[in-house]
Design a protein around this motif. Structure first.
Motif, mmCIF file in Angstrom:
data_model
loop_
_atom_site.group_PDB
_atom_site.id
_atom_site.type_symbol
_atom_site.label_atom_id
_atom_site.label_comp_id
_atom_site.label_asym_id
_atom_site.label_seq_id
_atom_site.Cartn_x
_atom_site.Cartn_y
_atom_site.Cartn_z
ATOM 1 N N ARG A 47 4.208 7.806 -1.617
ATOM 2 C CA ARG A 47 4.150 6.925 -2.816
ATOM 3 C C ARG A 47 5.339 7.085 -3.494
ATOM 4 N N ARG A 95 -4.248 4.626 2.994
ATOM 5 C CA ARG A 95 -3.017 4.010 2.586
ATOM 6 C C ARG A 95 -2.566 2.835 3.262
ATOM 7 N N TYR A 99 -2.369 -0.364 0.812
ATOM 8 C CA TYR A 99 -1.086 -0.886 0.316
ATOM 9 C C TYR A 99 -0.937 -2.526 1.160
ATOM 10 N N ARG A 100 -1.105 -2.311 2.449
ATOM 11 C CA ARG A 100 -0.744 -3.607 3.337
ATOM 12 C C ARG A 100 -1.720 -4.520 3.384
ATOM 13 N N ASP A 103 -1.331 4.354 -6.323
ATOM 14 C CA ASP A 103 -1.166 3.245 -5.746
ATOM 15 C C ASP A 103 -1.185 2.024 -6.304
ATOM 16 N N ASP A 104 -1.521 1.960 -7.616
ATOM 17 C CA ASP A 104 -1.190 0.544 -8.117
ATOM 18 C C ASP A 104 0.244 0.407 -8.558
ATOM 19 N N ARG A 112 1.705 -0.975 -5.172
ATOM 20 C CA ARG A 112 1.395 -2.249 -5.016
ATOM 21 C C ARG A 112 2.017 -3.042 -5.786
ATOM 22 N N LEU A 161 5.693 -3.669 -4.543
ATOM 23 C CA LEU A 161 5.664 -4.570 -3.449
ATOM 24 C C LEU A 161 5.444 -5.924 -4.021
ATOM 25 N N ALA A 162 4.622 -6.236 -4.710
ATOM 26 C CA ALA A 162 4.549 -7.447 -5.270
ATOM 27 C C ALA A 162 5.656 -8.124 -5.954
#
Length: 237
Positions: free
Chosen positions: A35, A110, A114-115, A202-203, A206, A209-210
């Motif tokens: 991460r 993960r 994530y994906r 994790d947030d 994400r 990536l966004a």
């Protein structure tokens, strides 16, 4: 440059400056190791104006010392084992197998978290910059590169904010370029070179990536990257 990064975003900005020679290339992709490598990779991709994706990999912690890497696994059944660590600690085949099984569960979790159902970025025939928040033993990065080689990129660049002196020699056979910001002679761990080395959630992965999708979609064709964008942590990049 000071002897410590403020946080991973600061490290990513400094690393992006060290990668300036790759700016403007149309075949460029940044793959970040979750991460902790993702906030760093986000800043690099933002400056270089190129796609950001993940290269999922999990460290195999040694028995009784989970922080010491005895190897690593990556998506695509890639495996790297550090023979010197295995010998020094007398690690059995069963202990290695148990570690692989345990980390495979987290790797798959993960991948989905994530994906989702999105396919990985296409890297065949492209220049790929593989980013993490630092390198200690190199096991994690080696596993990542083993998985990446199977996807037939044109060129692989390892890029990290900090690593031990001389470790780039271990990557000469698997990477075409090795870029870093700091390479101290005295190295106990990656975290000692960050003021804030809090675990990436994790947030946050994400969110990076966004945000990367947003700046990729809004960058005009041929833009050299002069526009400023908002980082996931807030404020201008």
């Amino acid at each position: 440059m000071s002897d410590a990064f403020r946080n991973r975003a600061d490290a990513g900005k400094q690393l992006a400056a060290a990668l300036e020679r790759y700016a403007g290339r149309k075949d460029l992709v940044v793959l970040a190791l979750p991460r902790g490598g993702v906030p760093v990779g986000y800043e690099v991709a933002s400056v270089l104006r190129c796609p950001l994706d993940l290269l999922l990999v999990r460290k195999l912690g040694a028995p009784h010392n989970a922080e010491l890497a005895m190897g690593a696994i990556a998506t695509g059944d890639a495996l790297y084992l550090n023979d010197s660590v295995l010998r020094a600690l007398h690690v059995s085949e069963q202990q290695v197998a148990d570690a692989i099984a345990r980390e495979r569960i987290e790797l798959n979790r993960r991948e989905l978290a994530y994906r989702g159902q999105q396919p990985p970025a296409v890297v065949e025939g492209k220049t790929v910059i593989v980013v993490d928040d630092g390198i200690a033993t190199g096991s994690t990065m080696h596993a990542a590169l083993s998985a990446l080689r199977n996807r037939r990129p044109k060129q692989i660049v390892v890029a990290v904010p900090v690593c031990p002196a001389g470790i780039e020699a271990r990557f000469e056979s698997v990477a075409d370029d090795f870029v870093y910001v700091m390479q101290p002679d005295w190295f106990m761990g990656i975290g000692q070179f960050y003021v804030d080395f809090a675990q990436t959630s994790d947030d946050e992965v994400r969110a990076c990536l966004a945000a990367a999708q947003t700046f990729q979609q809004t960058t005009p064709p041929g833009d050299g990257g002069g526009a400023r964008t908002a980082s996931p942590e807030g404020g201008p990049v």
